[in-house]
Motif scaffolding. Sequence first.
Motif, PDB file in Angstrom:
ATOM      1  N   PHE A  97       0.811  -1.112  -0.059  1.00  0.00           N
ATOM      2  CA  PHE A  97      -0.060  -0.190   0.056  1.00  0.00           C
ATOM      3  C   PHE A  97       0.720   1.233  -0.018  1.00  0.00           C
ATOM      4  O   PHE A  97       0.360   2.578  -0.638  1.00  0.00           O
ATOM      5  CB  PHE A  97      -0.738  -0.011   1.165  1.00  0.00           C
ATOM      6  N   PHE A  98       1.925   1.152   0.843  1.00  0.00           N
ATOM      7  CA  PHE A  98       3.044   2.407   0.867  1.00  0.00           C
ATOM      8  C   PHE A  98       4.266   2.370   0.203  1.00  0.00           C
ATOM      9  O   PHE A  98       5.276   2.718   0.610  1.00  0.00           O
ATOM     10  CB  PHE A  98       2.901   2.826   2.596  1.00  0.00           C
ATOM     11  N   SER A  99       4.400   1.047  -0.390  1.00  0.00           N
ATOM     12  CA  SER A  99       5.865   0.806  -1.016  1.00  0.00           C
ATOM     13  C   SER A  99       5.848   0.351  -2.568  1.00  0.00           C
ATOM     14  O   SER A  99       4.702  -0.423  -2.519  1.00  0.00           O
ATOM     15  CB  SER A  99       6.610  -0.139   0.071  1.00  0.00           C
ATOM     16  N   ASP A 100       6.784   0.225  -2.956  1.00  0.00           N
ATOM     17  CA  ASP A 100       6.818  -0.196  -4.455  1.00  0.00           C
ATOM     18  C   ASP A 100       7.117  -1.734  -4.276  1.00  0.00           C
ATOM     19  O   ASP A 100       7.789  -2.219  -3.250  1.00  0.00           O
ATOM     20  CB  ASP A 100       8.140   0.301  -5.327  1.00  0.00           C
ATOM     21  N   ALA A 101       6.877  -2.320  -5.340  1.00  0.00           N
ATOM     22  CA  ALA A 101       7.155  -3.895  -5.556  1.00  0.00           C
ATOM     23  C   ALA A 101       8.749  -3.954  -5.458  1.00  0.00           C
ATOM     24  O   ALA A 101       9.327  -3.634  -6.283  1.00  0.00           O
ATOM     25  CB  ALA A 101       6.445  -4.507  -6.519  1.00  0.00           C
ATOM     26  N   PRO A 102       9.160  -4.980  -4.459  1.00  0.00           N
ATOM     27  CA  PRO A 102      10.740  -5.131  -4.414  1.00  0.00           C
ATOM     28  C   PRO A 102      11.164  -6.109  -5.802  1.00  0.00           C
ATOM     29  O   PRO A 102      10.250  -6.880  -6.167  1.00  0.00           O
ATOM     30  CB  PRO A 102      10.981  -5.819  -3.326  1.00  0.00           C
ATOM     31  N   THR A 103      12.182  -5.574  -6.368  1.00  0.00           N
ATOM     32  CA  THR A 103      12.745  -6.473  -7.521  1.00  0.00           C
ATOM     33  C   THR A 103      13.625  -7.743  -7.239  1.00  0.00           C
ATOM     34  O   THR A 103      13.786  -8.698  -7.796  1.00  0.00           O
ATOM     35  CB  THR A 103      13.412  -5.679  -8.312  1.00  0.00           C
ATOM     36  N   GLU A 104      13.939  -7.865  -5.977  1.00  0.00           N
ATOM     37  CA  GLU A 104      15.012  -8.807  -5.547  1.00  0.00           C
ATOM     38  C   GLU A 104      15.098  -8.975  -3.914  1.00  0.00           C
ATOM     39  O   GLU A 104      14.690  -7.894  -3.319  1.00  0.00           O
ATOM     40  CB  GLU A 104      16.264  -8.806  -6.059  1.00  0.00           C
ATOM     41  N   PHE A 105      15.490  -9.832  -3.372  1.00  0.00           N
ATOM     42  CA  PHE A 105      15.799 -10.131  -2.028  1.00  0.00           C
ATOM     43  C   PHE A 105      17.432 -10.456  -1.903  1.00  0.00           C
ATOM     44  O   PHE A 105      17.975 -11.313  -2.578  1.00  0.00           O
ATOM     45  CB  PHE A 105      15.016 -11.155  -1.602  1.00  0.00           C
ATOM     46  N   ARG A 106      17.941  -9.650  -1.039  1.00  0.00           N
ATOM     47  CA  ARG A 106      19.448  -9.750  -1.008  1.00  0.00           C
ATOM     48  C   ARG A 106      19.736  -9.362   0.591  1.00  0.00           C
ATOM     49  O   ARG A 106      19.459  -8.399   0.898  1.00  0.00           O
ATOM     50  CB  ARG A 106      20.142  -8.899  -1.887  1.00  0.00           C
ATOM     51  N   LYS A 107      20.616 -10.454   1.016  1.00  0.00           N
ATOM     52  CA  LYS A 107      20.981 -10.384   2.335  1.00  0.00           C
ATOM     53  C   LYS A 107      22.043 -11.085   2.849  1.00  0.00           C
ATOM     54  O   LYS A 107      22.269 -12.268   2.298  1.00  0.00           O
ATOM     55  CB  LYS A 107      19.570 -10.801   3.378  1.00  0.00           C
ATOM     56  N   SER A 108      22.824 -10.646   3.813  1.00  0.00           N
ATOM     57  CA  SER A 108      23.628 -11.269   4.249  1.00  0.00           C
ATOM     58  C   SER A 108      23.739 -12.050   5.489  1.00  0.00           C
ATOM     59  O   SER A 108      23.019 -11.544   6.396  1.00  0.00           O
ATOM     60  CB  SER A 108      25.304 -10.253   4.511  1.00  0.00           C
ATOM     61  N   PHE A 109      24.335 -13.305   5.919  1.00  0.00           N
ATOM     62  CA  PHE A 109      24.207 -13.966   7.129  1.00  0.00           C
ATOM     63  C   PHE A 109      25.670 -14.419   7.869  1.00  0.00           C
ATOM     64  O   PHE A 109      26.598 -14.449   6.878  1.00  0.00           O
ATOM     65  CB  PHE A 109      23.379 -15.248   6.648  1.00  0.00           C
ATOM     66  N   ASP A 110      25.569 -14.396   8.872  1.00  0.00           N
ATOM     67  CA  ASP A 110      26.775 -14.862   9.857  1.00  0.00           C
ATOM     68  C   ASP A 110      27.047 -16.424   9.655  1.00  0.00           C
ATOM     69  O   ASP A 110      28.435 -16.804   9.475  1.00  0.00           O
ATOM     70  CB  ASP A 110      26.459 -14.391  11.235  1.00  0.00           C
ATOM     71  N   ALA A 111      26.146 -17.255   9.445  1.00  0.00           N
ATOM     72  CA  ALA A 111      26.257 -18.695   9.191  1.00  0.00           C
ATOM     73  C   ALA A 111      25.182 -19.092   8.403  1.00  0.00           C
ATOM     74  O   ALA A 111      24.317 -19.878   8.746  1.00  0.00           O
ATOM     75  CB  ALA A 111      26.313 -19.420  10.569  1.00  0.00           C
ATOM     76  N   LEU A 112      25.560 -19.014   7.036  1.00  0.00           N
ATOM     77  CA  LEU A 112      24.355 -19.344   6.053  1.00  0.00           C
ATOM     78  C   LEU A 112      24.674 -21.134   5.951  1.00  0.00           C
ATOM     79  O   LEU A 112      25.486 -21.422   5.191  1.00  0.00           O
ATOM     80  CB  LEU A 112      24.425 -18.733   4.680  1.00  0.00           C
ATOM     81  N   ARG A 113      23.683 -21.753   6.455  1.00  0.00           N
ATOM     82  CA  ARG A 113      23.815 -23.278   6.107  1.00  0.00           C
ATOM     83  C   ARG A 113      23.179 -23.820   4.928  1.00  0.00           C
ATOM     84  O   ARG A 113      23.647 -24.841   4.276  1.00  0.00           O
ATOM     85  CB  ARG A 113      23.361 -24.048   7.427  1.00  0.00           C
ATOM     86  N   PHE A 114      22.053 -23.386   4.511  1.00  0.00           N
ATOM     87  CA  PHE A 114      21.408 -23.800   3.491  1.00  0.00           C
ATOM     88  C   PHE A 114      20.527 -22.751   2.643  1.00  0.00           C
ATOM     89  O   PHE A 114      20.123 -21.944   3.532  1.00  0.00           O
ATOM     90  CB  PHE A 114      20.804 -25.341   3.386  1.00  0.00           C
ATOM     91  N   ALA A 115      20.374 -22.664   1.520  1.00  0.00           N
ATOM     92  CA  ALA A 115      19.168 -21.942   0.942  1.00  0.00           C
ATOM     93  C   ALA A 115      18.490 -22.592  -0.232  1.00  0.00           C
ATOM     94  O   ALA A 115      19.077 -23.520  -0.697  1.00  0.00           O
ATOM     95  CB  ALA A 115      19.864 -20.706   0.713  1.00  0.00           C
ATOM     96  N   GLY A 116      17.551 -22.026  -0.912  1.00  0.00           N
ATOM     97  CA  GLY A 116      16.950 -22.340  -1.978  1.00  0.00           C
ATOM     98  C   GLY A 116      15.694 -21.927  -2.262  1.00  0.00           C
ATOM     99  O   GLY A 116      15.158 -20.822  -1.662  1.00  0.00           O
TER     100      GLY A 116
END
Length: 600
Positions: free
Chosen positions: A230-249
């Motif tokens: 309602f008050f924000s544009d549609a994001p085009t991507e998700f991007r984030k850093s983590f201290d201990a990234l074990r899995f993703a998908g």
Amino acid sequence: MDRKSWIIVTLCVILMGVNWHYMQENARIAKDAADRKKIEEAAKKPAETPVAPTATAATPAVTAPATPAVPTVPEETHSLTTGSVTFELTSKGGGIARAVLAGTDQVTLNKNALEPIGALRREPAGLDAIAYKLTAKSDKSATFEGTSAEGIVVTKAYTLTEGSEGDEHLIDLTLTLKNTGTAQHRSEEYYLYAGASSAMKHDDARYDGFFWNNAGDAEYELSGFFNKGFFSDAPTEFRKSFDALRFAGVMGRFYTHIITRMDAKDAPGKFWSSRRTLAQPIDAANAGKADIQDHAFDAALGLPTVDLAPGAAHSEHYQIYLGPKEYDRLSRIGHQRSYAMFYGYFKIVSIALSKVMRWMHSISGSWGLAVILLTIFVRLCLWPIHAKSTMTMKRMGLLGPKMKELQEKYKDNPQQQQMEVMKLYKEYGVNPLGGCLPLFLQFPIFIGLYSVLEVAAELRGQSFWWVKDLAAADTQGQLLGFNINPLPLIMGLTMVAQMKLTPQPQTVDKTQQRIFMFMPLFFLWFSYDFAAALALYWSTQNIFSIFQTRVMKLYMPEPTLEKVTQKPVPKGPPPQNPFFNPLGNKQDKKKGPKPPRLGG
């Protein structure tokens, strides 16, 4: 303002909000139609004007990332088959182009991807610019090797997973980077492509999304993440850093891609995901409809910081899971992959019911019978509470005439009326909340079971009676363009019969009676297109409740209305509570003449 004015103002605000929402939605549909037209025009241009072949052919995306210059190398392919799964590997990107699942699955994963799973990117939205060669292959492994423009030799060794934690949907990847240059090479921008997930049909698009596990804390986002707020544009991507990234998908309704880092020590990592609009709809029936669009979800997880001296090499070990979202399977192969089953707030209930359902299947050999047996098991566990609730409701029904007298007597004094009603409950030992207790207990069970049956890959393609697929609606045909689903209709009819047999207090007014009358219609409308397994559960529960009510009526005595003996209130001052006398002060005693002391 009076009450009517407030109601009018509230309705106006709601209608303005709805109007604004649909204006935004219509604008989005128009934009998507224009984008799709541009894609179709761009797809026609290569056919009209021949160009030199590149590593990236036309892909079903709204916008494809810039294609780096890749030396022209003939494509080499190799397939690894284990059980009912075939991994199709390619030298273009040095990874898994597709995973073909046979057996009861009959599905191909990663078919809408830009490049193969395992491609090594220098930026998350880019493409693998290295030309690979197939240097070794066997019936259980394949090795690709290529050199980047920076002089880094990249070796990818894919091996079928074996051992106690092995599974036909698992494949090992050993990624080795070697610096053949003369300068130090350091970079935090290496990303391993996890592939693309897209819905198997348009109606399942709401289950698509991406996820990650940071030090045991698994989280996810569904397709709604990329919608305009309602008050924000549609994001085009998700991007984030983590201290201990074990899995993703990435994941769909029934299947998922999971890349797990297998090194013993956790390391920081980045995660990226984005959504692409497909040029063609998934369902052929939706072709040409501008208001319907389908998407693919891409993801890539970052490698730990690469720091290589001249001549040095470094290896990272991963496992890639491409298969169904089954809690039992993911739990068995370990490394917290069962965390990727996002059952919601009642996860504990969902896991327990999932285990019971699999146990019932091992007994019956049929998933449909397993759902029925699971329903009976749950209802038997709730029988004592249901019986107590029914007796309470019957006793409240006997209090109906007395409560009506109180309502007439104190109709001008609601507060006094409420006090007298509570006093009446107390005199006859009736708990007004006792009839609601089974509903409160059944709610988390229903939500937990709904979460299981909604995404249960075990039920996909499993038939039962006239149902062809327990994971989909049991549509048997159409009447005047309306789907005919027998199980939800049975559920609605049995719900009506159940309500007729359920005792209701005489104090229920006509408005409440109308609400109760329309509840089966509401549930029928709400769950008409649910998975057949869920409708089967609800129908079986209603039938069992009718049977339970009949048994209780035959073998349990009818309640009588008797006053409860009240305990007499003790006379005198109440005993002093030590918690309100923390200093141990002695109570004041009545002063009087003291006895004479001996010796004068």
